[in-house]
Design a protein around this motif. Sequence first.
Motif, PDB file in Angstrom:
ATOM      1  N   TYR A   1       1.180  -0.915   0.125  1.00 33.15           N
ATOM      2  CA  TYR A   1       0.254   0.017   0.261  1.00 33.15           C
ATOM      3  C   TYR A   1       1.256   1.566   0.105  1.00 33.15           C
ATOM      4  O   TYR A   1       1.632   0.979   0.689  1.00 33.15           O
ATOM      5  CB  TYR A   1      -1.161   0.334   1.092  1.00 33.15           C
ATOM      6  CG  TYR A   1      -1.862  -1.188   1.574  1.00 33.15           C
ATOM      7  CD1 TYR A   1      -3.030  -0.818   0.744  1.00 33.15           C
ATOM      8  CD2 TYR A   1      -1.155  -2.059   1.616  1.00 33.15           C
ATOM      9  CE1 TYR A   1      -3.783  -2.602   0.904  1.00 33.15           C
ATOM     10  CE2 TYR A   1      -2.053  -3.487   1.985  1.00 33.15           C
ATOM     11  CZ  TYR A   1      -3.689  -3.458   1.302  1.00 33.15           C
ATOM     12  OH  TYR A   1      -4.855  -4.177   1.614  1.00 33.15           O
TER      13      TYR A   1
ATOM     14  N   VAL B   1       0.278   5.487  -0.112  1.00 31.66           N
ATOM     15  CA  VAL B   1      -0.410   6.699  -0.056  1.00 31.66           C
ATOM     16  C   VAL B   1       0.508   7.160  -0.567  1.00 31.66           C
ATOM     17  O   VAL B   1       1.744   7.930  -0.864  1.00 31.66           O
ATOM     18  CB  VAL B   1      -0.025   6.877   1.780  1.00 31.66           C
ATOM     19  CG1 VAL B   1      -0.818   8.633   2.007  1.00 31.66           C
ATOM     20  CG2 VAL B   1      -0.535   6.456   2.974  1.00 31.66           C
TER      21      VAL B   1
ATOM     22  N   VAL C   1      -4.964   5.952  -1.907  1.00 33.40           N
ATOM     23  CA  VAL C   1      -4.406   5.073  -1.280  1.00 33.40           C
ATOM     24  C   VAL C   1      -3.573   4.504  -2.879  1.00 33.40           C
ATOM     25  O   VAL C   1      -4.662   3.786  -3.112  1.00 33.40           O
ATOM     26  CB  VAL C   1      -4.315   4.076  -0.498  1.00 33.40           C
ATOM     27  CG1 VAL C   1      -3.388   3.491   0.221  1.00 33.40           C
ATOM     28  CG2 VAL C   1      -4.052   4.787   0.703  1.00 33.40           C
TER      29      VAL C   1
ATOM     30  N   PRO D   1      -3.407  12.455   3.019  1.00 31.55           N
ATOM     31  CA  PRO D   1      -2.798  12.267   4.879  1.00 31.55           C
ATOM     32  C   PRO D   1      -1.566  11.829   3.695  1.00 31.55           C
ATOM     33  O   PRO D   1      -1.328  11.406   2.772  1.00 31.55           O
ATOM     34  CB  PRO D   1      -4.030  10.338   4.238  1.00 31.55           C
ATOM     35  CG  PRO D   1      -4.193  10.905   2.732  1.00 31.55           C
ATOM     36  CD  PRO D   1      -4.454  12.090   2.414  1.00 31.55           C
TER      37      PRO D   1
ATOM     38  N   THR E   1       0.626   9.277   5.869  1.00 34.09           N
ATOM     39  CA  THR E   1       1.505   8.167   6.420  1.00 34.09           C
ATOM     40  C   THR E   1      -0.212   7.393   7.254  1.00 34.09           C
ATOM     41  O   THR E   1      -0.972   7.574   7.151  1.00 34.09           O
ATOM     42  CB  THR E   1       2.636   7.350   7.352  1.00 34.09           C
ATOM     43  OG1 THR E   1       1.844   8.392   9.023  1.00 34.09           O
ATOM     44  CG2 THR E   1       3.937   8.307   6.501  1.00 34.09           C
ATOM     45  N   MET E   2       0.346   5.822   6.898  1.00 29.39           N
ATOM     46  CA  MET E   2      -0.424   4.778   7.617  1.00 29.39           C
ATOM     47  C   MET E   2       0.069   3.773   8.207  1.00 29.39           C
ATOM     48  O   MET E   2       1.098   3.134   8.329  1.00 29.39           O
ATOM     49  CB  MET E   2      -1.513   4.771   6.208  1.00 29.39           C
ATOM     50  CG  MET E   2      -1.091   3.385   5.018  1.00 29.39           C
ATOM     51  SD  MET E   2      -2.254   3.221   3.773  1.00 29.39           S
ATOM     52  CE  MET E   2      -2.563   1.620   4.351  1.00 29.39           C
TER      53      MET E   2
ATOM     54  N   PHE F   1      -6.851   0.572   8.312  1.00 26.43           N
ATOM     55  CA  PHE F   1      -5.899   1.272   8.592  1.00 26.43           C
ATOM     56  C   PHE F   1      -6.361   2.683   8.863  1.00 26.43           C
ATOM     57  O   PHE F   1      -7.090   3.310   8.553  1.00 26.43           O
ATOM     58  CB  PHE F   1      -5.553   1.233   6.360  1.00 26.43           C
ATOM     59  CG  PHE F   1      -4.960   0.477   6.058  1.00 26.43           C
ATOM     60  CD1 PHE F   1      -4.458  -0.558   6.604  1.00 26.43           C
ATOM     61  CD2 PHE F   1      -5.607  -0.162   4.882  1.00 26.43           C
ATOM     62  CE1 PHE F   1      -3.432  -1.958   5.830  1.00 26.43           C
ATOM     63  CE2 PHE F   1      -5.371  -0.939   3.952  1.00 26.43           C
ATOM     64  CZ  PHE F   1      -4.087  -2.286   4.769  1.00 26.43           C
ATOM     65  N   TYR F   2      -4.811   3.588   9.702  1.00 28.04           N
ATOM     66  CA  TYR F   2      -5.668   4.742   9.953  1.00 28.04           C
ATOM     67  C   TYR F   2      -4.370   5.984   9.786  1.00 28.04           C
ATOM     68  O   TYR F   2      -3.149   4.982   9.655  1.00 28.04           O
ATOM     69  CB  TYR F   2      -5.124   4.335  11.257  1.00 28.04           C
ATOM     70  CG  TYR F   2      -6.208   3.694  11.863  1.00 28.04           C
ATOM     71  CD1 TYR F   2      -7.566   4.580  13.006  1.00 28.04           C
ATOM     72  CD2 TYR F   2      -6.616   2.245  12.368  1.00 28.04           C
ATOM     73  CE1 TYR F   2      -8.173   3.793  13.473  1.00 28.04           C
ATOM     74  CE2 TYR F   2      -6.984   1.902  13.284  1.00 28.04           C
ATOM     75  CZ  TYR F   2      -8.246   2.795  13.746  1.00 28.04           C
ATOM     76  OH  TYR F   2      -9.551   1.525  14.526  1.00 28.04           O
ATOM     77  N   LEU F   3      -4.798   6.426   8.738  1.00 22.56           N
ATOM     78  CA  LEU F   3      -3.815   7.443   8.470  1.00 22.56           C
ATOM     79  C   LEU F   3      -4.482   9.130   9.004  1.00 22.56           C
ATOM     80  O   LEU F   3      -5.618   9.557   8.939  1.00 22.56           O
ATOM     81  CB  LEU F   3      -4.401   7.415   6.697  1.00 22.56           C
ATOM     82  CG  LEU F   3      -4.504   6.390   5.618  1.00 22.56           C
ATOM     83  CD1 LEU F   3      -6.287   5.762   6.346  1.00 22.56           C
ATOM     84  CD2 LEU F   3      -3.975   6.223   4.729  1.00 22.56           C
TER      85      LEU F   3
ATOM     86  N   VAL G   1      -7.407  12.291  12.105  1.00 22.36           N
ATOM     87  CA  VAL G   1      -7.144  11.082  11.806  1.00 22.36           C
ATOM     88  C   VAL G   1      -8.328  10.766  10.907  1.00 22.36           C
ATOM     89  O   VAL G   1      -9.256  10.197  11.626  1.00 22.36           O
ATOM     90  CB  VAL G   1      -6.495   9.984  12.603  1.00 22.36           C
ATOM     91  CG1 VAL G   1      -6.045   8.338  11.953  1.00 22.36           C
ATOM     92  CG2 VAL G   1      -4.930  10.850  13.318  1.00 22.36           C
TER      93      VAL G   1
ATOM     94  N   ALA H   1      -9.824   5.770   9.362  1.00 21.53           N
ATOM     95  CA  ALA H   1      -9.664   5.067   9.622  1.00 21.53           C
ATOM     96  C   ALA H   1     -10.211   3.951   8.492  1.00 21.53           C
ATOM     97  O   ALA H   1     -12.311   4.530   8.342  1.00 21.53           O
ATOM     98  CB  ALA H   1      -9.934   3.724  10.777  1.00 21.53           C
TER      99      ALA H   1
ATOM    100  N   ARG I   1      -9.467  -2.267   5.445  1.00 20.73           N
ATOM    101  CA  ARG I   1      -8.818  -2.745   5.125  1.00 20.73           C
ATOM    102  C   ARG I   1      -9.152  -3.417   3.207  1.00 20.73           C
ATOM    103  O   ARG I   1     -10.563  -4.045   3.135  1.00 20.73           O
ATOM    104  CB  ARG I   1      -7.906  -3.688   5.417  1.00 20.73           C
ATOM    105  CG  ARG I   1      -7.393  -3.602   6.353  1.00 20.73           C
ATOM    106  CD  ARG I   1      -6.536  -4.957   6.567  1.00 20.73           C
ATOM    107  NE  ARG I   1      -5.476  -4.424   7.970  1.00 20.73           N
ATOM    108  CZ  ARG I   1      -4.479  -5.620   8.066  1.00 20.73           C
ATOM    109  NH1 ARG I   1      -5.170  -7.194   7.969  1.00 20.73           N
ATOM    110  NH2 ARG I   1      -4.070  -5.343   9.272  1.00 20.73           N
TER     111      ARG I   1
END
Length: 295
Positions: A226, A228, A235, A261, A263-264, A271-273, A290, A292, A295
């Motif tokens: 993945y 970003v 993504v 965004p 990073t993740m 996934f949290y960005l 942030v 979420a 996936r």
Amino acid sequence: MTVALTLGLIVPLGGAAQAGTHSPYPDRFPLPDGFQPEGIAIGPGAVAYLGSRVDGRVYRVDLRTGKGRVFSEGPGTPSLGMKTAGGLLYVAGGAGGDARVIDTRTGKVLKRYALAAGPSFVNDVVLTRKAAWVTDSTNPVLYRLPLGTRGEAAALPLKGEIVYGTGVNANGIERTPDGRSLLIVQSNTGRLFTVDPRTGDTRAVDLGGESLVNGDGLLLKGDTLYVVQNRLNVVAVLKISRDGSRARVVERVGDPRFDVPTTMAAFKGRFYLPNARFTTPPTPETPYDVVAIDR
């Protein structure tokens, strides 16, 4: 430089409609006003760490509630990419030219590595079984840090096919699926490279004509990489060969909540960005958050 870009299919992930929900594990939560986040690390457990580009503060949040607090005061220089392991948080120091190791229980800086004496942008971190590897977006070099707090850092000059130019060069970093090499994305050219961690030799990954321009954080799950693409608010999802020599973009995922965004990090099925909001003029009152995604 003009970069050809094919966005391909942009697929919004499920769950976006529940933005701002107050159920356990909210899919969006705020950060302190003016924080200017960049990196995120999760674990062990439902705990996330986020760094500030402004002053290096590190914010710790409970993913079950979305509530958190600053638990480590910064040195006045950035905290960017970060990873956790063994009760330690490894943090890239951006224009401060350093990397830091922070105790995840107390927030105390246990070790600081001065990596670059001149202009630099120490950007992102990946952990392997033997070391922490850190990119520098200004200088063609990777830094190798020992795991733990003993030992010294070493610089590994990059050679081979990567050519540094104007703008952000090597940014996000990961391992290849077979664990033998490293992967770095070059933001300004949209190229992905493998790096031999013994020699620093780089080779371009065959992307089949695709571009990963504005590529930032990388995350590997099995044979899926993945990427970003920060200012594109997507993504990229790639299937990658075990040795990292070939990869193909299978889709690009967007979300209406994305606001540049960077990073993740993964936790359970999400996934949290962090939204860095690079295109929004920052003030002490500018809100950040942030999000979420499934996936």
